[in-house]
Scaffold this motif. Structure first.
Motif, short mmCIF file in Angstrom:
data_model
loop_
_atom_site.label_atom_id
_atom_site.label_comp_id
_atom_site.label_asym_id
_atom_site.label_seq_id
_atom_site.Cartn_x
_atom_site.Cartn_y
_atom_site.Cartn_z
N GLN A 178 -15.02 -1.54 -2.49
CA GLN A 178 -13.80 -1.12 -1.74
C GLN A 178 -13.69 0.42 -1.80
OE1 GLN A 178 -10.53 -3.86 -2.53
NE2 GLN A 178 -11.70 -4.90 -3.79
N TYR B 241 -4.66 3.00 -3.52
CA TYR B 241 -4.09 1.81 -2.82
C TYR B 241 -4.62 0.63 -3.66
CZ TYR B 241 -3.58 4.98 1.09
OH TYR B 241 -3.34 5.80 2.02
N SER C 158 -7.50 4.07 -8.45
CA SER C 158 -7.21 3.86 -6.84
C SER C 158 -5.96 4.10 -6.24
CB SER C 158 -7.73 2.33 -6.74
OG SER C 158 -6.46 1.74 -7.07
N ARG D 250 0.73 -1.13 0.07
CA ARG D 250 0.21 0.08 0.00
C ARG D 250 0.89 1.26 -0.18
NH1 ARG D 250 -5.23 0.21 1.62
NH2 ARG D 250 -4.84 1.87 3.28
N ASP E 27 -11.66 3.87 -1.44
CA ASP E 27 -10.41 4.10 -1.69
C ASP E 27 -10.49 5.99 -1.98
OD1 ASP E 27 -7.44 3.24 -2.68
OD2 ASP E 27 -8.26 5.10 -3.85
#
Length: 277
Positions: free
Chosen positions: A143, A133, A131, A27, A145
């Protein structure tokens, strides 16, 4: 990639050498990469050859402080991650365009990364606004982000009616804010497989890369700064947006240098791909 090249790469993105190839370290590496290595297509308009070989990419991105587009950025980032102990697969994707139609084969390159914990992630530092990450590769729910709300889902039929494959081993659609971004194939590829896609995108008059100039990166506050030709656009982390047209060549060269760390001798301009007879 040898140890000195790895250390030079980590210095380029301002990252420490991770002790282990963990998800947390991945990350951090992806975010730092997005902040320091711009997504850009300047080589196409400067008449520079794009070569998908590790040494040439290292020279461009690390030696000359440049960026690149997906094949270059994800290709080199994948080599770094491999050298750091991650298990990395290069995956081919086709980008969604107008009316939900998919682009050419090998339209995009993304990374499937396995960590020491046994987790699998979709990493991507070469898609422009995306994104911040890595995304959980096997997660099918939303998810969240800083770059948006993402989903990685089993692909259905495309606009031509072709199926994405059987459940579990077929293609995947990567969706951002309810809009499909690209269709991902799950079979591992080699960097050399993407040469034809890179050639098409850098030469075809139908490619958006040959028709426009772009240089863009994520900023420290989670926003983005983009130079499109002579138009400089800044978007803050809270969504506030400002646009300014740069009037002189010196302003443009200064923006490349101060905003992206790119030193140029001349201002790149879109090259004519359809010269008049």
């Amino acid at each position: 990639m040898n140890s000195s090249q790895v250390e030079a790469y980590l210095r380029r993105i301002g990252a420490e050498h991770p002790q282990k190839p963990t998800g947390r370290a991945l990350r951090e590496l992806q975010l730092r990469h997005l902040r320091t290595v711009p997504f850009e297509n300047l080589s196409i308009h400067l008449g520079e050859e794009i070569v998908l070989e590790e040494e040439r990419l290292l020279d461009k991105v690390i030696g000359r402080g440049r960026g690149g587009f997906c094949y270059e950025l994800n290709g080199l980032f994948g080599a770094l991650l491999t050298a750091l102990g991650y298990e990395v697969d290069l995956l081919a994707a086709r980008v969604y365009g107008d009316e939900g139609r998919l682009g050419i084969p090998y339209d995009h390159l993304a990374l499937r990364v396995r960590t020491v914990e046994g987790d699998t992630w979709l990493a991507d530092v070469g898609f422009g606004a995306h994104s911040h990450y890595p995304l959980r590769y096997a997660e099918r729910e939303e998810q969240v982000d800083p770059g948006g709300v993402f989903r990685v889902v089993e692909a259905g039929p495309d606009a031509a009616g072709a199926s994405g494959g059987s459940a579990g081993d077929g293609d995947l659609d990567v969706i951002r804010d309810a809009r499909p971004q690209y269709r991902l194939e799950t079979r591992p590829r080699a960097l050399g497989d993407f040469v034809a896609g890179a050639w098409w995108h850098s030469t075809s008059p139908l490619s958006h890369f040959t028709r426009s100039l772009v240089c863009s990166r994520v900023t420290e506050d989670g926003g983005r700064v983009t130079l499109s030709g002579r138009v400089l656009t800044t978007t803050a982390g809270d969504g506030a947006r400002g646009t300014r047209e740069l009037e002189t060549d010196e302003e443009v060269l200064t923006a490349y240098r101060e905003r992206f760390g790119i030193e140029l001798d001349c201002v790149p301009t879109v090259r004519d791909r359809n010269p008049s007879p």
